[in-house]
Design a protein around this motif. Structure first.
Motif, mmCIF file in Angstrom:
data_model
loop_
_atom_site.group_PDB
_atom_site.id
_atom_site.type_symbol
_atom_site.label_atom_id
_atom_site.label_comp_id
_atom_site.label_asym_id
_atom_site.label_seq_id
_atom_site.Cartn_x
_atom_site.Cartn_y
_atom_site.Cartn_z
ATOM 1 N N TYR A 146 0.843 -1.767 0.176
ATOM 2 C CA TYR A 146 0.704 -0.379 -0.076
ATOM 3 C C TYR A 146 1.259 1.436 -0.254
ATOM 4 O O TYR A 146 0.245 2.244 -0.104
ATOM 5 C CB TYR A 146 -0.876 0.096 1.580
ATOM 6 C CG TYR A 146 -2.107 -1.171 1.499
ATOM 7 C CD1 TYR A 146 -3.098 -1.088 -0.072
ATOM 8 C CD2 TYR A 146 -2.464 -1.659 2.909
ATOM 9 C CE1 TYR A 146 -3.609 -2.166 0.523
ATOM 10 C CE2 TYR A 146 -3.152 -3.179 1.971
ATOM 11 C CZ TYR A 146 -4.223 -3.081 1.386
ATOM 12 O OH TYR A 146 -4.573 -4.350 1.080
ATOM 13 N N HIS A 244 -0.422 -14.126 -4.992
ATOM 14 C CA HIS A 244 -1.834 -14.143 -4.727
ATOM 15 C C HIS A 244 -2.282 -14.468 -6.311
ATOM 16 O O HIS A 244 -1.153 -13.539 -7.191
ATOM 17 C CB HIS A 244 -2.530 -11.904 -4.710
ATOM 18 C CG HIS A 244 -2.514 -11.915 -3.697
ATOM 19 N ND1 HIS A 244 -0.948 -11.950 -2.778
ATOM 20 C CD2 HIS A 244 -3.609 -11.714 -2.697
ATOM 21 C CE1 HIS A 244 -1.340 -11.292 -1.786
ATOM 22 N NE2 HIS A 244 -2.340 -11.093 -1.764
ATOM 23 N N ASN A 321 -7.338 -7.391 5.712
ATOM 24 C CA ASN A 321 -7.290 -6.291 4.607
ATOM 25 C C ASN A 321 -8.852 -5.078 4.548
ATOM 26 O O ASN A 321 -9.091 -5.770 4.804
ATOM 27 C CB ASN A 321 -6.465 -6.134 3.341
ATOM 28 C CG ASN A 321 -7.839 -6.783 2.501
ATOM 29 O OD1 ASN A 321 -8.317 -6.215 1.591
ATOM 30 N ND2 ASN A 321 -7.402 -8.225 1.739
ATOM 31 N N PRO A 322 -8.172 -3.980 4.058
ATOM 32 C CA PRO A 322 -9.420 -3.199 4.451
ATOM 33 C C PRO A 322 -10.191 -3.089 2.964
ATOM 34 O O PRO A 322 -11.277 -2.754 3.176
ATOM 35 C CB PRO A 322 -8.635 -1.601 4.316
ATOM 36 C CG PRO A 322 -7.376 -2.076 3.292
ATOM 37 C CD PRO A 322 -6.981 -3.293 4.010
HETATM 38 O O1 NIG Z 1 -5.657 -10.643 -1.216
HETATM 39 N N1 NIG Z 1 -5.605 -9.411 -4.178
HETATM 40 C C1 NIG Z 1 -5.180 -8.708 -3.693
HETATM 41 N N2 NIG Z 1 -4.711 -7.652 -2.778
HETATM 42 C C2 NIG Z 1 -5.782 -8.367 -1.371
HETATM 43 C C3 NIG Z 1 -6.630 -7.338 -1.760
HETATM 44 C C4 NIG Z 1 -5.806 -5.620 -1.246
HETATM 45 C C5 NIG Z 1 -6.932 -4.820 -1.274
HETATM 46 O O2 NIG Z 1 -8.087 -4.290 -1.407
HETATM 47 O O3 NIG Z 1 -6.994 -3.602 -0.118
HETATM 48 C C6 NIG Z 1 -6.357 -9.559 -1.955
HETATM 49 O O4 NIG Z 1 -7.113 -9.674 -1.249
#
Ligand code: NIG
Ligand code: FE
Length: 409
Positions: A146, A244, A321-322
């Motif tokens: 972030y 991911h 996560n937010p």
């Molecule tokens: O694991 N997929 C990407 N990253 C995060 C989401 C991060 C976000 O939406 O802030 C995940 O889902």
């Protein structure tokens, strides 16, 4: 006269050791445990406790259930702001990808994270760590992602590491600069990979801040070629990788991760069944993130049965996560893994202990109750380990044992 003993013996409990191949949960009723210098010296049935430990100070745990301390192997818990507005937007019909493409999503958290002070980021992260600790968690993976500049990404990992000075948890940090493309680099994703993701990884690694390198292989993230370039450099530096992959579409990210001998591939809702054997051969851990599946109201299930049949180790994490997974209860993630993904309660607990340790490359020091591992344990007020996945909410944790020391919760 014998030398004073620095160790301690725990008795009067049932142990879910989570040692593989030792029956359901590796269960030992009427167990005993000897700890010394923060490590497990001996564990097994109380009647077998070796003579040498009989005169050590002892504590009776009153029939409690003891498990390894839980491990949350996938979080983004250092962040600024929140995205409750997007929750409402998604309920109104907007998709996660639409919100991301219109400048919300990860980018709105990037703006809030860049704007927050170090102390604001630390204090809000500690609140989420406290939530996780209430569920018996003692090892937490935290990703950057972030910041999206070298300086801001490194700051996130420094703050993540600082958590260890404020709470009795161990933090593993992952470099996730390849999470989203910041506006400064619109149309120049390859240059971003070189100038920020790779160059920053080298700097952060030199600063001792990187336990693993992660990426987001997705239409709204980065493509396979970009992730591969990052992973080539990470591998050259000796840094383990994870990815991911297949969260929203099938880009064959998990296969790429397998080719690099990754520790884990995470999400995997869109993983094709025919690719599952590749994951098994590579021995990587499939990290299930049912909080994101639930919060995004996803309907595509990861190929659980194929993974089970092929012997792919499955972990379970919050993905705290937010945006996609506003979740700070690892037990709720376990419950969702069972209810939504049809894991068994035993698979869910293996997913937050033994297999989560493997997903972090830390099988040597945590994840099971075995001699030589850290004496980090969770002491529960429950009659059976199934209960940990079955019961939703509540305060089930009686105490935690950290470095061998007993602490009421
Ligand atoms: O694991 N997929 C990407 N990253 C995060 C989401 C991060 C976000 O939406 O802030 C995940 O889902
Ligand atoms: Fe994630």
């Amino acid at each position: 006269m014998s030398a004073p003993v620095s160790g301690k013996v725990y008795r009067g409990f049932t142990a879910a050791t989570m040692v593989a191949g030792n029956g359901p949960y590796g269960l030992v009723s009427d167990a005993a445990l000897a700890v010394q210098d923060g490590l497990i010296a001996w564990a097994g049935p109380a009647p077998d406790l070796p003579q040498a430990y009989l005169d050590w100070p002892r504590q009776d745990l009153g029939g409690a259930l003891v498990t390894p301390a839980l491990i949350d192997c996938h979080t983004h818990l250092v962040f600024g702001g929140d995205r409750s507005n997007e929750f409402a937007m998604r309920l109104g019909g907007a998709s996660y990808e639409e919100i991301a493409r219109s400048g919300g999503g990860i980018m709105s958290t990037v703006a809030a994270t860049r704007a927050a002070s170090d102390d604001e980021l630390l204090q809000s992260a500690l609140r989420r760590v406290d939530d996780l600790m209430a569920d018996g968690v003692a090892v937490i993976e935290v990703k950057s992602g972030y910041g999206l500049t070298i300086e801001h990404e490194m700051r996130m990992l420094r703050i993540a590491r600082k958590i260890e000075r404020h709470r009795p948890v161990r933090i593993c940090t992952s470099w996730l600069a390849a999470h989203a493309l910041p506006p400064e680099y619109t149309g120049a994703a390859d240059r971003y990979i070189d100038e920020v993701a790779i160059a920053g990884m080298e700097q952060a690694h030199a600063a001792g801040l990187v336990d693993a390198v992660d990426g987001f292989c997705e239409g709204i993230g980065f493509n396979r070629a970009q992730i591969a370039r990052l992973f080539v450099k990470a591998t050259a530096l000796g840094i383990p990788v994870k990815l991911h992959a297949e969260q929203l579409s099938d880009l064959k990210g998990a296969v790429l991760a397998a080719e690099f001998g990754a520790l884990s591939a995470d999400h995997l809702e869109y993983l094709a069944e025919e690719d599952v054997p590749r994951l098994a051969e590579a021995g990587l851990v499939a990290v299930m993130l049912p909080g994101a599946y639930y919060a995004l109201r996803e309907t595509q299930l990861p190929p659980i049965e194929a993974m089970r049949v092929n012997g792919v180790a499955m972990a379970v994490a919050t993905d705290c996560n937010p945006g996609s997974s506003p979740l700070s209860s690892l037990r709720l993630a376990m419950n969702m893994a069972c209810t939504l993904f049809r894991l068994t309660p035993e698979e869910a607990l293996a997913g937050t202990t033994r297999n989560a340790a493997a997903a972090l490359g830390r099988s040597d020091d945590c994840g099971t109750i075995e001699p030589g591992k850290r004496a980090d344990l969770a002491v529960w007020n429950v009659p059976h380990p199934d209960f940990l996945s079955y019961w939703i909410g509540g305060n089930l944790l009686r105490a935690r044992i950290g470095d061998g020391e007993y602490h009421e919760r």
